[in-house]
Design a protein around this motif. Structure first.
Motif, PDB file in Angstrom:
ATOM      1  N   ASN A 256       0.730  -1.219  -0.070  1.00  0.00           N
ATOM      2  CA  ASN A 256      -0.028  -0.036  -0.126  1.00  0.00           C
ATOM      3  C   ASN A 256       0.989   1.390  -0.018  1.00  0.00           C
ATOM      4  O   ASN A 256       1.394   1.625   0.807  1.00  0.00           O
ATOM      5  CB  ASN A 256      -1.034   0.009   1.196  1.00  0.00           C
TER       6      ASN A 256
ATOM      7  N   LYS B 183      -0.031   4.186  -0.269  1.00  0.00           N
ATOM      8  CA  LYS B 183      -0.523   5.481   0.287  1.00  0.00           C
ATOM      9  C   LYS B 183      -0.370   6.655  -0.597  1.00  0.00           C
ATOM     10  O   LYS B 183      -0.416   6.490  -1.861  1.00  0.00           O
ATOM     11  CB  LYS B 183       0.080   5.660   1.786  1.00  0.00           C
TER      12      LYS B 183
ATOM     13  N   HIS C 246      -9.355   1.022   5.074  1.00  0.00           N
ATOM     14  CA  HIS C 246      -8.055   1.059   5.751  1.00  0.00           C
ATOM     15  C   HIS C 246      -8.250   2.017   7.015  1.00  0.00           C
ATOM     16  O   HIS C 246      -8.961   2.956   7.106  1.00  0.00           O
ATOM     17  CB  HIS C 246      -6.912   1.832   4.731  1.00  0.00           C
TER      18      HIS C 246
ATOM     19  N   GLU D  13      -6.491   4.421   8.034  1.00  0.00           N
ATOM     20  CA  GLU D  13      -6.235   5.949   7.719  1.00  0.00           C
ATOM     21  C   GLU D  13      -7.681   6.364   7.308  1.00  0.00           C
ATOM     22  O   GLU D  13      -8.015   7.851   7.491  1.00  0.00           O
ATOM     23  CB  GLU D  13      -4.937   6.180   6.911  1.00  0.00           C
TER      24      GLU D  13
ATOM     25  N   GLU E  52      -5.234  -5.169  10.555  1.00  0.00           N
ATOM     26  CA  GLU E  52      -4.011  -4.207  10.829  1.00  0.00           C
ATOM     27  C   GLU E  52      -4.095  -3.355  12.042  1.00  0.00           C
ATOM     28  O   GLU E  52      -5.180  -2.410  11.976  1.00  0.00           O
ATOM     29  CB  GLU E  52      -3.898  -2.962   9.508  1.00  0.00           C
TER      30      GLU E  52
ATOM     31  N   ALA F 235       0.173  -0.440  15.231  1.00  0.00           N
ATOM     32  CA  ALA F 235       1.306  -0.885  14.535  1.00  0.00           C
ATOM     33  C   ALA F 235       1.627  -0.441  13.212  1.00  0.00           C
ATOM     34  O   ALA F 235       2.583  -0.523  12.686  1.00  0.00           O
ATOM     35  CB  ALA F 235       1.208  -2.527  14.393  1.00  0.00           C
ATOM     36  N   ILE F 236       0.574   0.468  12.733  1.00  0.00           N
ATOM     37  CA  ILE F 236       0.840   0.830  11.396  1.00  0.00           C
ATOM     38  C   ILE F 236       1.703   2.165  11.643  1.00  0.00           C
ATOM     39  O   ILE F 236       1.575   3.386  12.203  1.00  0.00           O
ATOM     40  CB  ILE F 236      -0.569   1.431  10.840  1.00  0.00           C
ATOM     41  N   GLY F 237       3.090   2.182  10.640  1.00  0.00           N
ATOM     42  CA  GLY F 237       3.595   3.419  10.312  1.00  0.00           C
ATOM     43  C   GLY F 237       4.805   3.423  11.615  1.00  0.00           C
ATOM     44  O   GLY F 237       5.245   4.528  11.771  1.00  0.00           O
TER      45      GLY F 237
ATOM     46  N   GLY G 116      -0.991  -6.655   8.805  1.00  0.00           N
ATOM     47  CA  GLY G 116      -0.468  -5.111   8.215  1.00  0.00           C
ATOM     48  C   GLY G 116       0.061  -4.455   9.420  1.00  0.00           C
ATOM     49  O   GLY G 116      -0.848  -4.226  10.647  1.00  0.00           O
ATOM     50  N   GLY G 117       1.067  -3.821   9.418  1.00  0.00           N
ATOM     51  CA  GLY G 117       1.329  -2.941  10.688  1.00  0.00           C
ATOM     52  C   GLY G 117       3.108  -3.167  10.529  1.00  0.00           C
ATOM     53  O   GLY G 117       3.439  -4.346  11.461  1.00  0.00           O
TER      54      GLY G 117
ATOM     55  N   VAL H 205       5.264  -4.113   8.746  1.00  0.00           N
ATOM     56  CA  VAL H 205       6.090  -5.242   8.274  1.00  0.00           C
ATOM     57  C   VAL H 205       7.239  -4.970   7.541  1.00  0.00           C
ATOM     58  O   VAL H 205       7.379  -4.060   6.754  1.00  0.00           O
ATOM     59  CB  VAL H 205       4.957  -6.152   7.403  1.00  0.00           C
TER      60      VAL H 205
ATOM     61  N   VAL I  60       1.334  -4.253   3.323  1.00  0.00           N
ATOM     62  CA  VAL I  60       2.662  -3.605   3.753  1.00  0.00           C
ATOM     63  C   VAL I  60       2.568  -2.286   3.263  1.00  0.00           C
ATOM     64  O   VAL I  60       2.234  -1.711   2.170  1.00  0.00           O
ATOM     65  CB  VAL I  60       3.840  -4.246   3.046  1.00  0.00           C
TER      66      VAL I  60
ATOM     67  N   GLY J 297       5.044   1.413   4.409  1.00  0.00           N
ATOM     68  CA  GLY J 297       6.370   1.938   4.200  1.00  0.00           C
ATOM     69  C   GLY J 297       7.105   0.865   3.409  1.00  0.00           C
ATOM     70  O   GLY J 297       7.667   1.412   2.409  1.00  0.00           O
TER      71      GLY J 297
HETATM   72  O1  LIG Z   1      -1.704  -0.905   4.453  1.00  0.00           O
HETATM   73  C1  LIG Z   1      -0.687  -0.851   5.144  1.00  0.00           C
HETATM   74  C2  LIG Z   1      -0.598  -0.531   6.486  1.00  0.00           C
HETATM   75  O2  LIG Z   1      -1.169   0.546   6.886  1.00  0.00           O
HETATM   76  C3  LIG Z   1       0.942  -0.853   7.242  1.00  0.00           C
HETATM   77  O3  LIG Z   1       1.651   0.443   6.959  1.00  0.00           O
HETATM   78  P1  LIG Z   1       3.178   0.234   7.516  1.00  0.00           P
HETATM   79  O4  LIG Z   1       3.672  -1.041   6.914  1.00  0.00           O
HETATM   80  O5  LIG Z   1       3.787   1.469   6.892  1.00  0.00           O
HETATM   81  O6  LIG Z   1       2.958   0.105   8.989  1.00  0.00           O
END
Ligand SMILES: O=C[C@H](O)COP(=O)(O)O
Length: 592
Positions: free
Chosen positions: A64, A66, A148, A150, A219, A223-225, A263-264, A266, A285, A287
């Motif tokens: 992803n 983003k 998602h 976000e 996710e 844990a995201i970003g 996801g988060g 990874v 995934v 970032g």
């Molecule tokens: O869609 C992906 C998730 O928001 C994970 O993002 P991240 O891998 O940057 O933590």
């Protein structure tokens, strides 16, 4: 039997689940291509994942992006993916900003799918800034990421809106990665499951029978970003309870077949451990999907290979026999087969000798081999997964508990999973009881919100032990769909008087917190005891005679009242019996 349902699924559940299963298998079969060949290639962990793929869950990794990337960076990312090499047993989907979708689609190989990161809930109209599934299809995009966190937190998308978007995307022929996950606050308040189940529940009517086109992405928002990955145990726990929840609330087939990504944060560094969890079927995934390490993440399930000294044939759980080969000898295939090992011993490699040389590139590290053993020991993820599957088989197929102690059953399991030791019947029984407790809580929760029920009940006698049983099924409407649940199959311990049956029925309803006032109708046979039980306990007008039973009675009555008919029937019966016993006559009849 008391208080335990041998099978909580009704026949309509089973028909529906069979239909859904067919659709899932047809669509999933098209996802599974080369992994059959790779199954016997000699890498244990990879084999396991491949086996899961063949059983219907192909590993799926999404990137992803983003709101990141420009044409230069996109070219770099795509070139890197082209260079790979990518494990061809893994499905890869990249989530691209809307403005670059068509461009990316035009430069990636066909083996990589492209997804939008959002879309609106109707085909067209005055929705400035939005894009529709129809538009995505028009430019060759077949996937969309919806829900998602976000979108939920920054753009205020609630469960209902996410569900509407999912429903419209699926109707329009898109495949959906549907995201769910709890915030840190929710996790700390112990609400992880509540949140994840609530978000998934909202999706059930939106998905309907289109589960084959859905991937769920768990996710955890915390844990995201953030660089804080959920530990493999934390992720596996949520994935596994989500699968259990789906088994009850969607169907066991959906639960088994649906792919759940994690996801988060990874990264290449943590992906292999996560990928080894039995209920993690891929990643979403963020970032790291913008970096070259995305290739390693895609290959998480088949890069267990770098080797400093190869682990060759076998070791036993008691640590008795460990046979190590130094890598310069490693082109010899392992010699050992299951036959050479005692029943309690464990074998790391399949009995089939690899068709390719056993080089350091396709044998696991010693550490990995030990991890395999732990996975299959009590408390390990593989142990839990296989034990759950055996429990499911015993419970749903109505198999006797002692089946797990059968010689051939144990042999079969040993062939399939040499490291796994089949538990005894008591363990399986305890697991079924536990499962019953969990499921019945979920069902009770569902029943709490129902205003009106109709019930069906019947009594039958099991002739071998001459034991009478009473079965009770509730029927109700939920979102305009008829639902039926068998809430009790109870042994009758006294003579079947109307009063006793009435007490049993009210007792069962009470144990499920169903108020008798909510019972609108009671379908049962017209035996005097049953009529008395229902009329006196629930009200005279609530008994509806069972139609099938009535037809049976009409036929019996007609036979009784037609003089000579029962004699004729008796004669015919005797003739049939006689012919059946005489093999020559039976053969003659068959020939005619
Ligand atoms: O869609 C992906 C998730 O928001 C994970 O993002 P991240 O891998 O940057 O933590």
């Amino acid at each position: 039997m008391q208080g335990r349902n041998s099978n909580i699924l009704t026949s309509s559940d089973k028909i529906e689940s069979f239909r859904a299963k067919l659709e899932l298998w047809i669509s999933l079969a098209t996802n599974v291509t080369t992994c059959t060949l790779a199954l016997f290639s000699g890498d244990f962990e990879r084999n396991r994942k491949n086996l899961i793929a063949i059983m219907g869950r192909k590993f799926v990794v999404g990137g992803n992006w983003k709101m990141n990337g420009d044409k230069n960076q996109i070219n770099e990312i795509v070139n890197n993916l082209k260079k790979g090499p990518l494990d061809e047993n893994v499905e890869v989907i990249i989530g691209v900003p809307a403005v670059y979708l068509a461009y990316v689609k035009s430069i990636v190989p066909d083996s990589i799918a492209v997804a939008a990161q959002n879309c609106w809930k109707v085909p067209k109209g005055a929705f400035t800034g939005e894009i529709s599934p129809a538009m995505l299809k028009d430019v060759g995009i077949n996937w969309v990421i919806l829900g998602h966190s976000e979108r939920r937190s920054i753009f205020g998308e609630k469960d209902e809106l996410v569900a509407e978007k999912v429903a419209h995307a699926l109707e329009s022929g898109l495949k959906v990665i549907a995201c769910i996950g709890e915030t840190l606050e929710e996790r700390e308040a112990g609400k992880t499951e509540e949140v994840v189940f609530r978000q998934t529940k909202a999706l059930l009517p939106a998905i309907g029978d289109k589960w084959a086109n859905v991937v769920l992405a768990y996710e955890p928002v915390w844990a995201i970003g953030t660089g804080k990955t959920a530990s493999p145990q934390q992720a596996q726990e949520v994935h596994s309870s989500l699968r259990n929840w789906l088994s009850t609330n969607a169907s066991p087939d959906v639960a088994n077949a649906v792919r759940i990504q994690y996801g988060g944060s990874v990264t290449a560094a943590n992906c292999k451990e996560l990928a080894a969890c039995s209920d993690i079927d891929g990643f979403l995934v963020g970032g790291a999907s913008l970096k070259p390490e995305f290739v390693d993440i895609i290959n998480a399930t088949n890069k267990l290979t770098e080797c400093d000294g190869t682990f060759s044939s076998l070791f036993r759980s008691a640590g008795v026999s460990v046979n190590l080969q130094i890598s310069d000898e490693s082109d010899k295939p392992p010699e050992t087969s299951v036959d050479t090992v005692e029943a309690s011993a464990v074998v790391v490699f399949p009995t089939t000798k690899p068709t390719t040389p056993n080089t350091s590139a396709n044998t696991p590290k010693i550490k990995q081999a030990f991890e395999n053993v732990y996975q299959y020991s009590k408390g390990g993820a593989e142990y839990d997964r296989i034990t759950d599957a055996i429990t499911y088989f015993i419970a749903v197929d109505n198999r006797p508990f002692y089946a797990v102690e059968g010689k051939r059953f144990r042999h079969l399991i040993k062939e399939l999973a040499p490291l796994y030791k089949v538990p005894c019947r008591e363990t399986i029984k305890a697991k079924i009881d536990k499962k019953y407790d969990t499921l019945s809580k979920i069902v009770a929760d569902k029943l709490k919100n129902v205003d009106y029920f109709s019930l069906t009940t019947d009594i039958w006698t099991e002739t071998l032990t001459n034991t009478g049983y009473l079965g009770l099924t509730v029927h109700f409407l939920q979102q305009n769909e008829l639902q039926s649940v068998t809430i009790g199959v109870f042994e009758l311990e006294e003579s079947h008087t109307g009063e006793y049956i009435g007490q049993q029925l009210t007792g069962i309803l009470r144990s499920w917190n169903i108020d008798s006032e909510k019972v609108m109708a009671f379908v049962a046979d017209s035996g005097a005891n049953m009529i008395k039980a229902i009329r006196e306990t629930f009200g005279a007008h609530k008994h509806i005679p069972c139609f099938a039973h009535m037809i049976n009675r009409v036929a019996e009555e007609a036979i009784r009242k037609t003089s000579g008919l029962s004699d004729i029937i008796e004669h015919v019966r005797n003739i049939v019996k006689y012919v059946k016993k005489r093999q020559d006559m039976a053969l003659e009849l068959k020939r005619k």
